[in-house]
Scaffold this active site. Structure first.
Site, PDB file in Angstrom:
ATOM      1  N   ASP A 148       0.827  -1.219   0.000  1.00 38.46           N
ATOM      2  CA  ASP A 148       0.000   0.000   0.000  1.00 38.46           C
ATOM      3  C   ASP A 148       0.855   1.260   0.000  1.00 38.46           C
ATOM      4  O   ASP A 148       2.029   1.227   0.334  1.00 38.46           O
ATOM      5  CB  ASP A 148      -0.815   0.095   1.307  1.00 38.46           C
ATOM      6  CG  ASP A 148      -1.797  -1.033   1.448  1.00 38.46           C
ATOM      7  OD1 ASP A 148      -2.113  -1.670   0.439  1.00 38.46           O
ATOM      8  OD2 ASP A 148      -2.247  -1.263   2.591  1.00 38.46           O
ATOM      9  N   TYR A 170       6.369  -9.940   6.199  1.00 43.27           N
ATOM     10  CA  TYR A 170       6.259  -8.521   6.546  1.00 43.27           C
ATOM     11  C   TYR A 170       6.719  -8.331   7.984  1.00 43.27           C
ATOM     12  O   TYR A 170       6.444  -9.174   8.848  1.00 43.27           O
ATOM     13  CB  TYR A 170       4.808  -8.041   6.456  1.00 43.27           C
ATOM     14  CG  TYR A 170       4.305  -7.794   5.055  1.00 43.27           C
ATOM     15  CD1 TYR A 170       4.414  -6.535   4.474  1.00 43.27           C
ATOM     16  CD2 TYR A 170       3.721  -8.811   4.314  1.00 43.27           C
ATOM     17  CE1 TYR A 170       3.951  -6.290   3.184  1.00 43.27           C
ATOM     18  CE2 TYR A 170       3.248  -8.584   3.021  1.00 43.27           C
ATOM     19  CZ  TYR A 170       3.368  -7.317   2.465  1.00 43.27           C
ATOM     20  OH  TYR A 170       2.911  -7.081   1.189  1.00 43.27           O
TER      21      TYR A 170
END
Length: 274
Positions: free
Chosen positions: A61, A125
């Site tokens: 994002d 992540y």
């Protein structure tokens, strides 16, 4: 296929603050470009004969960073020229990216049917949380003294679940299966991998998540929920209820962790070195 057309897999890193995300933005959107826009511009400067198009493995994002994202593309040189070597490709792309906070770290020549997104075995992540930082825009942590509760909460998310409650609504939603297998959710004291950006040593906690793939904003929602558990704002029972409700709207709206603490740290492939 001409002998001088070659498919490459590249790995690249970026500080995501000034980009609209990893993938390219529609031409009418003029504010911020995606990382892909800049990579494709750099590739075009190497004068391919074919139209350049990157397939990015992981759509991070706006504002999210990557220590290692990946993409594949085909590149055809003029007829009398052999394909670029991996080293020259990395060097040439970085030369054209030097004005950006993006750099290519490695390149591999791969078979013509290789696909960066579908061949990825897992994505990892890391969400970095700074302790004792009191800017209102940052997570209001105080001291994270309830790490045990956070670890218990993380263990609840590991495994195969319907993660509908942890995805944000977007246009992909009807097409993406909400059942995902989370292989790792761990909480550890941080290592200073961006230490040089700070003038003093700030203590960090790192939340690490690994899965074959994630839903839209899933990592930021899971992080927000674990931090809320650590702060005593959400109980373990409440977290279990949120997970089991399988409803995007059941997730408390003020708990999503901001993009800037999130790093995509690796994308793994079966081939050695990839």
């Amino acid at each position: 296929v001409m002998y001088n057309q070659q498919r490459y897999l590249i790995f690249f890193q970026y500080i995501g603050t000034k980009y609209s995300g990893a993938v390219k933005v529609p031409p009418h959107q003029l504010e911020k470009k995606g990382v892909q826009d800049h990579l494709e511009d750099a590739l075009r400067r190497l004068r391919p004969l074919n139209p350049v198009s990157l397939s990015i493995s992981s759509r991070t994002d706006r504002g999210v960073h990557a220590l290692s994202n990946s993409a594949h593309f085909d590149f055809q040189r003029k007829n009398d020229k052999p394909p670029f070597t991996e080293e020259i490709l990395v060097e040439a792309l970085n030369f054209h990216l030097k004005a950006e906070q993006i750099s290519v770290t490695r390149a591999y020549r791969v078979p013509d049917d290789f696909h960066a997104r579908f061949r990825a075995l897992s994505r990892t992540y890391v969400y970095r949380i700074a302790l004792g930082v009191s800017q209102p825009a940052q997570l209001p942590l105080g001291e994270l003294n309830r790490v045990c509760a956070m670890r218990e909460a993380a263990a609840m998310l590991v495994g195969t679940h319907d993660f509908s409650s942890f995805r944000a609504v977007n246009s992909d939603m009807p097409f993406r299966n909400p059942v995902k297998t989370l292989d790792v959710a761990s909480i550890q004291p941080g290592r200073a991998f961006v230490c040089e950006h700070f003038h003093r040593e700030i203590p960090f906690w790192e939340l690490t998540f690994q899965s074959k793939s994630f839903l839209y904003k899933q990592v930021r929602r899971m992080t927000g929920a674990l931090v809320a558990v650590g702060q005593g704002r959400i109980s373990l029972t409440k977290l279990k209820d949120i997970l089991e409700s399988r409803d995007s709207l059941a997730y408390p709206h003020n708990v999503v962790a901001p993009a800037r603490g999130l790093f995509l740290t690796r994308v793994d492939y079966r081939e050695s070195g990839k």
